[in-house]
Design a protein around this motif. Structure first.
Motif, PDB file in Angstrom:
ATOM      1  N   ARG A   1      52.469  29.038  59.304  1.00 50.09           N
ATOM      2  CA  ARG A   1      53.402  29.140  60.424  1.00 50.09           C
ATOM      3  C   ARG A   1      53.333  30.511  61.101  1.00 50.09           C
ATOM      4  NH1 ARG A   1      58.790  27.862  57.320  1.00 50.09           N
ATOM      5  NH2 ARG A   1      57.691  29.193  55.819  1.00 50.09           N
ATOM      6  N   THR A   2      53.740  30.568  62.355  1.00 49.30           N
ATOM      7  CA  THR A   2      53.895  31.831  63.063  1.00 49.30           C
ATOM      8  C   THR A   2      55.308  32.337  62.805  1.00 49.30           C
ATOM      9  OG1 THR A   2      52.366  31.106  64.783  1.00 49.30           O
ATOM     10  CG2 THR A   2      53.805  32.964  65.315  1.00 49.30           C
ATOM     11  N   VAL A   3      55.419  33.441  62.056  1.00 48.68           N
ATOM     12  CA  VAL A   3      56.732  33.925  61.648  1.00 48.68           C
ATOM     13  C   VAL A   3      56.833  35.434  61.841  1.00 48.68           C
ATOM     14  CG1 VAL A   3      57.191  32.091  59.974  1.00 48.68           C
ATOM     15  CG2 VAL A   3      55.935  34.123  59.251  1.00 48.68           C
ATOM     16  N   THR A   4      58.062  35.882  61.996  1.00 49.55           N
ATOM     17  CA  THR A   4      58.386  37.305  61.982  1.00 49.55           C
ATOM     18  C   THR A   4      59.298  37.526  60.787  1.00 49.55           C
ATOM     19  OG1 THR A   4      58.184  37.557  64.384  1.00 49.55           O
ATOM     20  CG2 THR A   4      59.520  39.183  63.215  1.00 49.55           C
ATOM     21  N   GLU A   5      58.818  38.292  59.813  1.00 52.24           N
ATOM     22  CA  GLU A   5      59.565  38.395  58.567  1.00 52.24           C
ATOM     23  C   GLU A   5      59.212  39.653  57.787  1.00 52.24           C
ATOM     24  OE1 GLU A   5      58.291  34.846  56.469  1.00 52.24           O
ATOM     25  OE2 GLU A   5      56.604  35.895  55.545  1.00 52.24           O
ATOM     26  N   LEU A   6      60.113  40.009  56.887  1.00 55.50           N
ATOM     27  CA  LEU A   6      59.898  41.043  55.880  1.00 55.50           C
ATOM     28  C   LEU A   6      60.045  40.374  54.524  1.00 55.50           C
ATOM     29  CD1 LEU A   6      59.597  44.044  54.995  1.00 55.50           C
ATOM     30  CD2 LEU A   6      62.105  44.182  55.069  1.00 55.50           C
ATOM     31  N   ARG A   7      59.089  40.651  53.611  1.00 55.13           N
ATOM     32  CA  ARG A   7      59.053  39.943  52.332  1.00 55.13           C
ATOM     33  C   ARG A   7      58.864  40.928  51.165  1.00 55.13           C
ATOM     34  NH1 ARG A   7      54.254  35.822  50.296  1.00 55.13           N
ATOM     35  NH2 ARG A   7      55.419  34.735  48.652  1.00 55.13           N
ATOM     36  N   PRO A   8      59.940  41.441  50.582  1.00 53.09           N
ATOM     37  CA  PRO A   8      59.810  42.247  49.360  1.00 53.09           C
ATOM     38  C   PRO A   8      59.332  41.375  48.196  1.00 53.09           C
ATOM     39  CG  PRO A   8      61.951  42.569  50.404  1.00 53.09           C
ATOM     40  CD  PRO A   8      61.326  41.393  51.064  1.00 53.09           C
ATOM     41  N   ILE A   9      58.463  41.959  47.350  1.00 56.01           N
ATOM     42  CA  ILE A   9      57.835  41.222  46.251  1.00 56.01           C
ATOM     43  C   ILE A   9      57.855  42.065  44.982  1.00 56.01           C
ATOM     44  CG2 ILE A   9      55.639  40.313  45.380  1.00 56.01           C
ATOM     45  CD1 ILE A   9      54.913  39.641  48.279  1.00 56.01           C
ATOM     46  N   PHE A  10      58.169  41.414  43.850  1.00 54.36           N
ATOM     47  CA  PHE A  10      57.988  42.033  42.533  1.00 54.36           C
ATOM     48  C   PHE A  10      57.103  41.124  41.702  1.00 54.36           C
ATOM     49  CE2 PHE A  10      59.187  42.014  38.013  1.00 54.36           C
ATOM     50  CZ  PHE A  10      58.769  43.297  37.683  1.00 54.36           C
ATOM     51  N   VAL A  11      56.103  41.717  41.047  1.00 49.09           N
ATOM     52  CA  VAL A  11      55.186  40.962  40.193  1.00 49.09           C
ATOM     53  C   VAL A  11      55.114  41.645  38.835  1.00 49.09           C
ATOM     54  CG1 VAL A  11      52.808  40.228  39.833  1.00 49.09           C
ATOM     55  CG2 VAL A  11      53.801  40.133  42.122  1.00 49.09           C
ATOM     56  N   ASN A  12      55.313  40.868  37.774  1.00 48.92           N
ATOM     57  CA  ASN A  12      55.027  41.336  36.417  1.00 48.92           C
ATOM     58  C   ASN A  12      53.802  40.573  35.931  1.00 48.92           C
ATOM     59  OD1 ASN A  12      56.396  43.057  34.108  1.00 48.92           O
ATOM     60  ND2 ASN A  12      55.512  41.246  33.167  1.00 48.92           N
ATOM     61  N   HIS A  13      52.713  41.298  35.703  1.00 50.37           N
ATOM     62  CA  HIS A  13      51.414  40.699  35.414  1.00 50.37           C
ATOM     63  C   HIS A  13      51.018  41.041  33.985  1.00 50.37           C
ATOM     64  CE1 HIS A  13      47.311  39.373  36.741  1.00 50.37           C
ATOM     65  NE2 HIS A  13      46.978  40.114  35.692  1.00 50.37           N
ATOM     66  N   TRP A  14      50.906  40.004  33.120  1.00 46.00           N
ATOM     67  CA  TRP A  14      50.493  40.211  31.737  1.00 46.00           C
ATOM     68  C   TRP A  14      48.977  40.075  31.635  1.00 46.00           C
ATOM     69  CZ3 TRP A  14      55.086  37.571  32.769  1.00 46.00           C
ATOM     70  CH2 TRP A  14      56.247  38.151  32.233  1.00 46.00           C
ATOM     71  N   ILE A  15      48.355  40.965  30.870  1.00 46.78           N
ATOM     72  CA  ILE A  15      46.907  41.064  30.748  1.00 46.78           C
ATOM     73  C   ILE A  15      46.483  40.493  29.397  1.00 46.78           C
ATOM     74  CG2 ILE A  15      44.953  42.674  30.713  1.00 46.78           C
ATOM     75  CD1 ILE A  15      46.911  44.608  32.282  1.00 46.78           C
ATOM     76  N   PRO A  16      45.392  39.711  29.340  1.00 48.19           N
ATOM     77  CA  PRO A  16      44.928  39.194  28.040  1.00 48.19           C
ATOM     78  C   PRO A  16      44.586  40.327  27.075  1.00 48.19           C
ATOM     79  CG  PRO A  16      43.828  38.078  29.861  1.00 48.19           C
ATOM     80  CD  PRO A  16      44.576  39.212  30.467  1.00 48.19           C
ATOM     81  N   ASN A  17      44.684  40.035  25.785  1.00 51.17           N
ATOM     82  CA  ASN A  17      44.373  41.043  24.770  1.00 51.17           C
ATOM     83  C   ASN A  17      42.901  41.435  24.777  1.00 51.17           C
ATOM     84  OD1 ASN A  17      47.017  41.227  23.829  1.00 51.17           O
ATOM     85  ND2 ASN A  17      46.735  39.514  22.404  1.00 51.17           N
ATOM     86  N   THR A  18      42.059  40.498  25.224  1.00 49.48           N
ATOM     87  CA  THR A  18      40.630  40.779  25.383  1.00 49.48           C
ATOM     88  C   THR A  18      40.185  40.274  26.743  1.00 49.48           C
ATOM     89  OG1 THR A  18      40.274  40.486  23.002  1.00 49.48           O
ATOM     90  CG2 THR A  18      38.327  40.431  24.418  1.00 49.48           C
ATOM     91  N   ILE A  19      39.485  41.079  27.499  1.00 48.35           N
ATOM     92  CA  ILE A  19      39.020  40.679  28.819  1.00 48.35           C
ATOM     93  C   ILE A  19      37.504  40.800  28.890  1.00 48.35           C
ATOM     94  CG2 ILE A  19      41.167  41.339  29.966  1.00 48.35           C
ATOM     95  CD1 ILE A  19      39.747  43.870  30.942  1.00 48.35           C
ATOM     96  N   GLY A  20      36.908  40.018  29.770  1.00 47.89           N
ATOM     97  CA  GLY A  20      35.492  40.143  30.058  1.00 47.89           C
ATOM     98  C   GLY A  20      34.615  40.085  28.828  1.00 47.89           C
ATOM     99  N   ASN A  21      33.779  41.098  28.692  1.00 50.28           N
ATOM    100  CA  ASN A  21      32.805  41.165  27.609  1.00 50.28           C
ATOM    101  C   ASN A  21      33.420  41.785  26.358  1.00 50.28           C
ATOM    102  OD1 ASN A  21      30.686  40.067  29.236  1.00 50.28           O
ATOM    103  ND2 ASN A  21      30.519  42.056  30.251  1.00 50.28           N
ATOM    104  N   ASN A  22      34.453  41.077  25.827  1.00 50.06           N
ATOM    105  CA  ASN A  22      35.146  41.488  24.599  1.00 50.06           C
ATOM    106  C   ASN A  22      35.695  42.913  24.677  1.00 50.06           C
ATOM    107  OD1 ASN A  22      34.674  39.033  23.166  1.00 50.06           O
ATOM    108  ND2 ASN A  22      32.551  39.695  22.837  1.00 50.06           N
ATOM    109  N   ILE A  23      36.260  43.234  25.841  1.00 47.30           N
ATOM    110  CA  ILE A  23      36.870  44.550  26.042  1.00 47.30           C
ATOM    111  C   ILE A  23      38.335  44.478  25.616  1.00 47.30           C
ATOM    112  CG2 ILE A  23      37.476  46.304  27.749  1.00 47.30           C
ATOM    113  CD1 ILE A  23      35.117  45.259  29.436  1.00 47.30           C
ATOM    114  N   PRO A  24      38.782  45.307  24.676  1.00 44.67           N
ATOM    115  CA  PRO A  24      40.192  45.300  24.266  1.00 44.67           C
ATOM    116  C   PRO A  24      41.100  45.686  25.442  1.00 44.67           C
ATOM    117  CG  PRO A  24      38.843  46.555  22.719  1.00 44.67           C
ATOM    118  CD  PRO A  24      37.986  46.288  23.918  1.00 44.67           C
ATOM    119  N   ALA A  25      42.179  44.917  25.620  1.00 46.18           N
ATOM    120  CA  ALA A  25      43.083  45.173  26.746  1.00 46.18           C
ATOM    121  C   ALA A  25      44.519  44.882  26.303  1.00 46.18           C
ATOM    122  CB  ALA A  25      42.672  44.342  27.961  1.00 46.18           C
ATOM    123  N   GLY A  26      45.204  43.984  27.005  1.00 49.77           N
ATOM    124  CA  GLY A  26      46.588  43.653  26.682  1.00 49.77           C
ATOM    125  C   GLY A  26      47.571  44.469  27.493  1.00 49.77           C
ATOM    126  N   GLY A  27      48.847  44.249  27.230  1.00 45.51           N
ATOM    127  CA  GLY A  27      49.895  44.943  27.962  1.00 45.51           C
ATOM    128  C   GLY A  27      50.184  44.267  29.288  1.00 45.51           C
TER     129      GLY A  27
END
Length: 294
Positions: A45-71
């Protein structure tokens, strides 16, 4: 049905216009905005707006090529859209501040900092209030002005070309939205390229409450030739320097609810999770937004 659906253009349905600020197209007020893949899944749609956003993004404990991550990581952001004419609008889809609470090896790469800024234009190609059908196309350019500590400003910026559309169902008691786009960095040796396809289905429970579910698919078409072997790229918030993501597919789904007491205000909450074995850097995500619309 929206109150203005009898007219061909809704520009005269509101108060007097400012010189360059047009009101939103209120012929599609029964629609709600999508939430998944929020940087790239654009409301048709064609809109005029303001959109505040909050994102909480959880990360896998292991990513990609067995790289330790998490949090986790958090994003505090605000999108805005401005209708320049009845069909043309300026859109700003990415900005904000990233807070790092990651673990493992990722914590050595990621820190608090500002996100890059994306802005562009969207043009309404098809608009049929009677059939409840709308299609738009547009582009954004991501300026590499964020903090390198937050894994932003990784190259010379990137373009996103997209087409997005929606259809009213069940006399306005349900809606579908779909968007497909291509993410193309200015320097393909630094960042990867990808196709993304996002879909939305909502059902109206009451006059003000909607439930919805959404699916987002990412397919990486090109590696960053000067990247490292991370095995992940970052999807919507990041585009990491990775040379081994080509051919990867990530599919995520969310479930959520929106409260829309008027055509000028809506708020939503959604929980997202991956459906594919490949998770990239997404273990799950909680998103909350609020839209103030003119």
């Amino acid at each position: 049905m929206a109150s203005c659906c009898e007219c061909d253009s809704c520009s005269g349905c509101g108060s007097s216009l400012l010189s360059l600020l047009h009101p939103s197209d209120h012929c599609f007020d029964d629609f709600i905005s999508p939430m998944i893949n929020f940087v790239f899944f654009e409301d048709p749609r064609t809109v005029t707006e303001l959109r505040p956003i909050f994102v909480n993004h959880w990360i896998p404990n292991t990513i990609g090529n067995n790289i330790p991550a998490g949090g986790s990581a958090q994003l505090y952001a605000a999108q805005f859209r401005v209708a320049l004419t009845d069909r043309l609008s300026l859109i700003a889809t990415k900005d904000g501040y990233i807070v790092d609470n990651s673990n493992g090896a990722l914590d050595t790469l990621l820190d608090d900092g500002w996100a890059d800024v994306s802005a562009g234009l969207k043009y309404n190609l098809i608009r049929d209030p009677f059939k409840g059908r709308i299609v738009s196309a547009g582009f954004t350019y991501e300026l590499p002005v964020g903090s390198t500590s937050a894994l932003q400003a990784q190259g010379d910026g990137e373009f996103n070309m997209f087409i997005t559309g929606g259809q009213r169902l069940l006399d306005g008691n349900a809606h579908i939205l779909s968007s497909v786009g291509y993410r193309l960095p200015a320097d393909t040796s630094i960042q990867s390229s990808a196709i993304h396809w996002s879909n939305h289905l909502d059902v109206k429970l009451t006059d003000t409450v909607y439930v919805f579910t959404e699916l987002a698919w990412w397919h990486w078409t090109d590696d960053a030739s000067r990247g490292s072997n991370l095995g992940v790229a970052g999807a919507d918030l990041f585009n990491l320097r990775s040379n081994d993501v080509v051919g990867n597919d990530l599919v995520t789904q969310n479930i959520g609810m929106r409260y829309k007491p008027s055509s000028h205000l809506e708020t939503g909450i959604a929980y997202e999770f991956p459906l594919t074995g490949f998770k990239d850097i997404t273990n799950s995500r909680l998103m909350i937004d609020m839209i103030f619309r003119y």
